[in-house]
Motif scaffolding. Structure first.
Motif, PDB file in Angstrom:
ATOM      1  N   SER A 201      25.248 -37.685 -34.491  1.00  0.00           N
ATOM      2  CA  SER A 201      24.296 -37.296 -33.464  1.00  0.00           C
ATOM      3  C   SER A 201      24.694 -35.942 -32.889  1.00  0.00           C
ATOM      4  O   SER A 201      25.843 -35.504 -33.050  1.00  0.00           O
ATOM      5  CB  SER A 201      24.269 -38.354 -32.358  1.00  0.00           C
ATOM      6  OG  SER A 201      25.526 -38.413 -31.698  1.00  0.00           O
TER       7      SER A 201
ATOM      8  N   THR B  29      25.763 -39.124 -40.939  1.00  0.00           N
ATOM      9  CA  THR B  29      25.002 -38.268 -40.030  1.00  0.00           C
ATOM     10  C   THR B  29      25.484 -38.495 -38.608  1.00  0.00           C
ATOM     11  O   THR B  29      25.495 -39.624 -38.110  1.00  0.00           O
ATOM     12  CB  THR B  29      23.495 -38.595 -40.126  1.00  0.00           C
ATOM     13  OG1 THR B  29      23.070 -38.437 -41.484  1.00  0.00           O
ATOM     14  CG2 THR B  29      22.713 -37.665 -39.222  1.00  0.00           C
TER      15      THR B  29
ATOM     16  N   GLN C  76      27.832 -36.148 -30.776  1.00  0.00           N
ATOM     17  CA  GLN C  76      29.026 -36.370 -31.588  1.00  0.00           C
ATOM     18  C   GLN C  76      29.445 -35.094 -32.297  1.00  0.00           C
ATOM     19  O   GLN C  76      30.632 -34.812 -32.452  1.00  0.00           O
ATOM     20  CB  GLN C  76      28.769 -37.490 -32.590  1.00  0.00           C
ATOM     21  CG  GLN C  76      28.645 -38.870 -31.968  1.00  0.00           C
ATOM     22  CD  GLN C  76      28.242 -39.930 -32.965  1.00  0.00           C
ATOM     23  OE1 GLN C  76      27.605 -39.633 -33.991  1.00  0.00           O
ATOM     24  NE2 GLN C  76      28.587 -41.177 -32.695  1.00  0.00           N
ATOM     25  N   GLN C  77      28.454 -34.314 -32.739  1.00  0.00           N
ATOM     26  CA  GLN C  77      28.771 -33.045 -33.383  1.00  0.00           C
ATOM     27  C   GLN C  77      29.426 -32.079 -32.402  1.00  0.00           C
ATOM     28  O   GLN C  77      30.370 -31.359 -32.752  1.00  0.00           O
ATOM     29  CB  GLN C  77      27.497 -32.429 -33.961  1.00  0.00           C
ATOM     30  CG  GLN C  77      26.898 -33.215 -35.111  1.00  0.00           C
ATOM     31  CD  GLN C  77      25.608 -32.601 -35.612  1.00  0.00           C
ATOM     32  OE1 GLN C  77      25.204 -31.522 -35.175  1.00  0.00           O
ATOM     33  NE2 GLN C  77      24.938 -33.291 -36.544  1.00  0.00           N
TER      34      GLN C  77
END
Length: 342
Positions: free
Chosen positions: A7, A5, A10-11
């Motif tokens: 953050s 997953t 980061q995406q």
């Protein structure tokens, strides 16, 4: 198995990196080329990949097989280019050769013209002035250049980040003494030092890595130092101090992740500098030992054999492609971590 997953920030960085098509595809092309070079022994080798001899499968690329195994007299490893050995194996089985049946140090004694020989069906990029296959030397030279650059970048980043973090976090006399030391140390002539030491010690991969590491770590110090100087008085740092966290915990758990943003954007360019540094030393004759697969040594051969343009063209295209892909990847990483473009 649950996926990783990311953050939201980061995406956004990952999306920004993918949106830079030039850098994104440069990264994949470089990874494919580097992956192929890691399998250089399966692509360019003077030993067959598989031998079927008297009903038994042998793998010379993975093991040394004595000549006596094929009816010879010597206990040393068989020379599979020897006509006697080849006829013996083919009479009792078969051999599967790699696409390029030469290693980086294999001399082609069957050339019809003096070396350096031009490109042909047997030697795709021709041979150098010692009769060695240029294509094989380019593949092995690409691998050793990238591995040297990655190793030097890794250790330089560790030392540079630690030095910059200590200077920026503590400031005061620690920062002042550190800056004066870097000013003096950076003024030392690295090339002259290498020339002097090469007359005492035979250069090799690790020796060159150690000498260049003495100077290359300074590239990241200023960036990390500036980030720590800026962040050491932020509210979250004061709160961590109030909670009783140690300075080491505050530096490397709370401040360093923010400083790594600027550090990561510099790493691809440190890698290119390490590769060009090794190439320059090999060109001048102070790099890897003689006979090692080296792009710099290939450039030096091109300089002394102007009548063999394939030497210079092969070295230039290899270096230009490698450095261009790394620079484009570095630009994409830099843009991905740039807050103004997110």
């Amino acid at each position: 198995m649950a996926g990783i997953t990311l953050s939201p920030i980061q995406q956004r960085r990952l999306q920004s990196f993918r949106s830079n098509r030039r850098g994104y595809w440069s990264m994949w092309i470089f990874l494919v080329l580097f992956g192929l070079s890691l399998c250089a022994e399966l692509i360019a080798n003077d030993r067959p990949l598989v031998i079927s001899y008297q009903g038994e499968l042998l793998f010379p690329v993975l093991q040394e097989i004595p000549e006596q195994r094929f009816g010879g007299f010597l206990p040393t490893e068989a020379d599979y280019r020897d006509p006697f050995i080849r006829e013996e194996i083919e009479a009792n089985g078969w051999m599967l050769w790699p696409p390029i049946p030469f290693s980086y140090d294999t001399i082609n004694y069957d050339l019809e013209i003096p070396s350096p020989a031009p490109p042909s069906a047997e030697n795709w990029l021709g041979t150098d002035d010692q009769g060695r296959d240029v294509a094989a030397r380019v593949i092995y030279g690409f691998r050793i250049s990238v591995l040297f650059g990655l190793t030097l970048t890794f250790f330089s980043s560790i030392i540079g980040v630690i030095a910059g973090a200590i200077q920026g976090f503590y400031g005061g006399k620690v920062d002042l003494i550190g800056q004066r030391f870097i000013e003096v140390w950076s003024g030392l002539p690295m090339l002259y030092l290498l020339i002097i030491l090469s007359s005492i010690v035979q250069p090799n991969f690790w020796w060159l890595l150690g000498i260049m590491l003495l100077f290359s770590w300074m590239g990241l110090v200023d960036v990390v130092r500036a980030e720590f100087l800026r962040a050491r008085n932020f509210e979250y740092v004061r709160a961590a101090r109030a909670l009783g966290l140690s300075n080491t915990m505050i530096m490397f758990r709370h401040i360093l992740p923010n400083a790594m943003v600027a550090t990561l954007t510099f790493m691809p360019f440190i890698l290119t500098g390490a590769i060009t540094g090794l190439t320059s030393l090999d060109f001048l004759g102070f790099g890897l030992p003689s006979g090692s697969p080296s792009l710099g040594e290939l450039i030096a051969q091109a300089k002394t054999n102007l009548h063999a343009p394939w030497l210079g063209i092969s070295a230039f295209v290899s270096l230009a492609l490698m450095l261009t892909l790394l620079v484009f990847t570095g630009e994409a990483v830099r843009d991905a971590f740039d807050p103004r473009k997110n």
